[in-house]
Motif scaffolding. Structure first.
Motif, PDB file in Angstrom:
ATOM      1  N   SER A 113       0.890  -1.277  -0.099  1.00 46.46           N
ATOM      2  CA  SER A 113       0.014  -0.004   0.033  1.00 46.46           C
ATOM      3  C   SER A 113       0.887   1.164   0.068  1.00 46.46           C
ATOM      4  O   SER A 113       2.258   1.271   0.150  1.00 46.46           O
ATOM      5  CB  SER A 113      -0.794  -0.005   1.347  1.00 46.46           C
ATOM      6  OG  SER A 113      -0.088   0.221   2.445  1.00 46.46           O
ATOM      7  N   SER A 247       3.755  -2.399  -7.051  1.00 47.55           N
ATOM      8  CA  SER A 247       3.259  -1.280  -6.516  1.00 47.55           C
ATOM      9  C   SER A 247       3.495  -0.173  -7.093  1.00 47.55           C
ATOM     10  O   SER A 247       2.392   0.662  -7.091  1.00 47.55           O
ATOM     11  CB  SER A 247       4.211  -1.081  -5.128  1.00 47.55           C
ATOM     12  OG  SER A 247       3.993  -2.536  -4.474  1.00 47.55           O
ATOM     13  N   HIS A 251      -0.166   2.194  -7.863  1.00 41.67           N
ATOM     14  CA  HIS A 251      -0.321   3.312  -7.264  1.00 41.67           C
ATOM     15  C   HIS A 251      -0.436   4.440  -8.398  1.00 41.67           C
ATOM     16  O   HIS A 251      -1.176   5.223  -8.081  1.00 41.67           O
ATOM     17  CB  HIS A 251       1.105   3.962  -6.527  1.00 41.67           C
ATOM     18  CG  HIS A 251       1.093   2.924  -5.255  1.00 41.67           C
ATOM     19  ND1 HIS A 251       2.298   2.740  -4.478  1.00 41.67           N
ATOM     20  CD2 HIS A 251       0.427   1.896  -4.508  1.00 41.67           C
ATOM     21  CE1 HIS A 251       2.227   1.829  -3.482  1.00 41.67           C
ATOM     22  NE2 HIS A 251       0.885   1.337  -3.661  1.00 41.67           N
ATOM     23  N   GLU A 254      -4.077   3.927  -9.486  1.00 45.60           N
ATOM     24  CA  GLU A 254      -4.913   4.535  -8.402  1.00 45.60           C
ATOM     25  C   GLU A 254      -5.009   5.897  -8.430  1.00 45.60           C
ATOM     26  O   GLU A 254      -6.144   6.597  -8.244  1.00 45.60           O
ATOM     27  CB  GLU A 254      -4.302   4.070  -7.064  1.00 45.60           C
ATOM     28  CG  GLU A 254      -4.521   2.610  -6.686  1.00 45.60           C
ATOM     29  CD  GLU A 254      -4.028   2.374  -5.256  1.00 45.60           C
ATOM     30  OE1 GLU A 254      -3.840   3.388  -4.488  1.00 45.60           O
ATOM     31  OE2 GLU A 254      -3.657   1.213  -4.743  1.00 45.60           O
TER      32      GLU A 254
END
Length: 270
Positions: A113, A247, A251, A254
């Motif tokens: 995250s 990741s 990201h 997102e």
């Protein structure tokens, strides 16, 4: 079918000389298969088995939510059994040859995250030559979404820090230009001025990230550093270099970046 399975056991152990665990695994899969064939397809002799019978068995595994990996393993045993039957002339044809492998399941990659990335990056120190290198490597790997092979093979000549760009040599020697953020640029400048000159010693080469002997750091070396730093940061996931890359992509997605642009940044053909 029992007599054929017994003969198959002798074949696996005597002729193929397989390990006992492998033999038992094959036999277990073949017994389950032949039980299905007899109970639901009403076939009593191997010569009666058709291609559709095998397909019906594989379909039954899918309905039971057996994974594609387990299906493939069972199919390997079934093929071995039918090959044996054909070689020993118990059947006049090998019906399993027409069966394709089950499609592999596509699983979403595990990612960190944004909070976990911040936790990792904020935990990294710059109080020694090795720590400056480690932080610079991890920052660059994440900030640019690099494969581990791309990271460890970077050269000083690949850096264009004033422009905020680096050249990356990807798979099949395909080159791409990737933007690099200011934080990673600053760390690279620190590494180039204070750490790399110490690490390289008397050697002369252009590799960017170096080990304690002054040579290009290895993939395994970076993996071990990253794994250790993840543990020190208190992250529960087993961090890998590829997880940083996934990741990076996740990201950006997102935050609304176009998928086609992410593809280009990663150097993906597809």
């Amino acid at each position: 079918m029992k007599k054929f399975i017994q003969e198959y056991r002798y074949y696996l152990k005597g002729e193929l000389n397989l390990a006992e665990n492998t033999v038992e695994s094959y036999l277990r899969d073949v017994e389950q298969y032949t039980e299905f064939i007899q109970k639901y397809r009403y076939k009593k002799h191997p010569e009666d088995i058709e291609v559709n019978d095998i397909r019906a068995y594989l379909s039954s595994l899918k309905r039971q939510f057996v994974t594609s990996t387990s299906q493939a393993r069972k199919l390997t045993a079934i093929r071995s059994f039918h090959r044996f039957l054909f070689l020993e002339k118990y059947t006049t044809r090998n019906v399993s040859e027409a069966i394709n492998n089950p499609k592999k399941e596509m699983k979403l990659p595990v990612v960190l995250s944004i909070q976990e990335i911040k936790l990792l990056l904020n935990s990294l120190k710059t109080d020694s030559v090795a720590e400056i290198r480690n932080k610079a490597m991890i920052e660059v790997a994440y900030a640019c979404g690099l494969r581990v092979s791309e990271l460890v093979n970077l050269k000083t000549t690949d850096l264009h820090l004033k422009q905020g760009l680096i050249n990356v040599l990807g798979k099949v020697n395909k080159e791409r230009v990737v933007p690099i953020n200011q934080q990673a640029c600053n760390l690279l400048k620190l590494y180039l001025s204070e750490a790399r000159p110490v690490l390289i010693r008397h050697l002369r080469h252009d590799y960017l990230f170096l080990n304690s002997h002054g040579k290009c750091i290895s993939r395994a070396g970076f993996y071990q550093i990253l794994r250790k730093k993840g543990i020190e940061a208190g992250i529960k996931k087993k961090i890998t270099p590829h997880m940083l890359r996934h990741s990076f992509a996740s990201h950006l997605l997102e935050r609304g970046l176009d998928l086609r642009l992410i593809q280009e940044l990663l150097g993906h053909e597809d």
